[in-house]
Design a protein around this motif. Structure first.
Motif, PDB file in Angstrom:
ATOM      1  N   LEU A   4      29.224  49.333 -44.533  1.00  0.00           N
ATOM      2  CA  LEU A   4      30.073  50.127 -45.424  1.00  0.00           C
ATOM      3  C   LEU A   4      30.418  51.485 -44.825  1.00  0.00           C
ATOM      4  O   LEU A   4      31.136  52.264 -45.432  1.00  0.00           O
ATOM      5  N   GLY A   5      29.859  51.786 -43.656  1.00  0.00           N
ATOM      6  CA  GLY A   5      30.131  53.070 -43.028  1.00  0.00           C
ATOM      7  C   GLY A   5      29.230  54.179 -43.545  1.00  0.00           C
ATOM      8  O   GLY A   5      29.569  55.356 -43.437  1.00  0.00           O
ATOM      9  N   ILE A   6      28.079  53.809 -44.124  1.00  0.00           N
ATOM     10  CA  ILE A   6      27.148  54.798 -44.667  1.00  0.00           C
ATOM     11  C   ILE A   6      25.960  54.926 -43.728  1.00  0.00           C
ATOM     12  O   ILE A   6      25.283  53.949 -43.430  1.00  0.00           O
ATOM     13  N   ASN A   7      25.738  56.127 -43.250  1.00  0.00           N
ATOM     14  CA  ASN A   7      24.597  56.386 -42.382  1.00  0.00           C
ATOM     15  C   ASN A   7      23.375  56.587 -43.273  1.00  0.00           C
ATOM     16  O   ASN A   7      23.295  57.560 -44.022  1.00  0.00           O
ATOM     17  N   THR A   8      22.417  55.689 -43.201  1.00  0.00           N
ATOM     18  CA  THR A   8      21.271  55.746 -44.123  1.00  0.00           C
ATOM     19  C   THR A   8      20.385  56.960 -43.871  1.00  0.00           C
ATOM     20  O   THR A   8      19.802  57.494 -44.810  1.00  0.00           O
ATOM     21  N   PHE A  10      21.366  59.979 -42.905  1.00  0.00           N
ATOM     22  CA  PHE A  10      22.029  61.116 -43.533  1.00  0.00           C
ATOM     23  C   PHE A  10      21.978  61.006 -45.054  1.00  0.00           C
ATOM     24  O   PHE A  10      21.848  62.013 -45.753  1.00  0.00           O
ATOM     25  N   LEU A  11      22.049  59.794 -45.568  1.00  0.00           N
ATOM     26  CA  LEU A  11      21.961  59.578 -47.009  1.00  0.00           C
ATOM     27  C   LEU A  11      20.604  60.022 -47.541  1.00  0.00           C
ATOM     28  O   LEU A  11      20.512  60.656 -48.596  1.00  0.00           O
ATOM     29  N   LEU A  12      19.536  59.719 -46.813  1.00  0.00           N
ATOM     30  CA  LEU A  12      18.204  60.147 -47.233  1.00  0.00           C
ATOM     31  C   LEU A  12      18.071  61.662 -47.233  1.00  0.00           C
ATOM     32  O   LEU A  12      17.440  62.244 -48.122  1.00  0.00           O
ATOM     33  N   ILE A  13      18.678  62.328 -46.262  1.00  0.00           N
ATOM     34  CA  ILE A  13      18.655  63.791 -46.227  1.00  0.00           C
ATOM     35  C   ILE A  13      19.397  64.354 -47.432  1.00  0.00           C
ATOM     36  O   ILE A  13      18.925  65.291 -48.083  1.00  0.00           O
ATOM     37  N   GLN A  14      20.542  63.794 -47.741  1.00  0.00           N
ATOM     38  CA  GLN A  14      21.310  64.260 -48.900  1.00  0.00           C
ATOM     39  C   GLN A  14      20.552  64.030 -50.205  1.00  0.00           C
ATOM     40  O   GLN A  14      20.531  64.896 -51.073  1.00  0.00           O
TER      41      GLN A  14
END
Length: 72
Positions: A4-8, A10-14
């Motif tokens: 889906l183009g989601i960097n996991t 970076f998602l965890l950091i957010q």
């Protein structure tokens, strides 16, 4: 999630940053009320935490009284 183009990573950091923004001020407010601070100091801490949530919470955990104040 990469499809889906989601960097996991970076998602965890957010998500961690969002959790800190929500949990830290709430925990600080509950702790301030639990310590039974006197009226003026409780009002100052609550206003500081509500107006500047992250900085106010960090200041509370750094400078607030460490023990519970008992009103006798």
């Amino acid at each position: 999630m990469e499809e889906l183009g989601i960097n996991t990573n970076f998602l965890l950091i957010q998500l961690s940053a969002i959790a800190a923004l929500l949990v830290l001020p709430v925990a600080s407010l509950f702790d301030a009320v639990r310590k039974n601070l006197n009226g003026l100091s409780l009002i100052v801490w609550v206003l500081l935490i509500c107006m500047i949530p992250v900085i106010g919470s960090l200041a509370y955990w750094t400078f607030a009284p460490k023990e519970i104040i008992r009103c006798e």
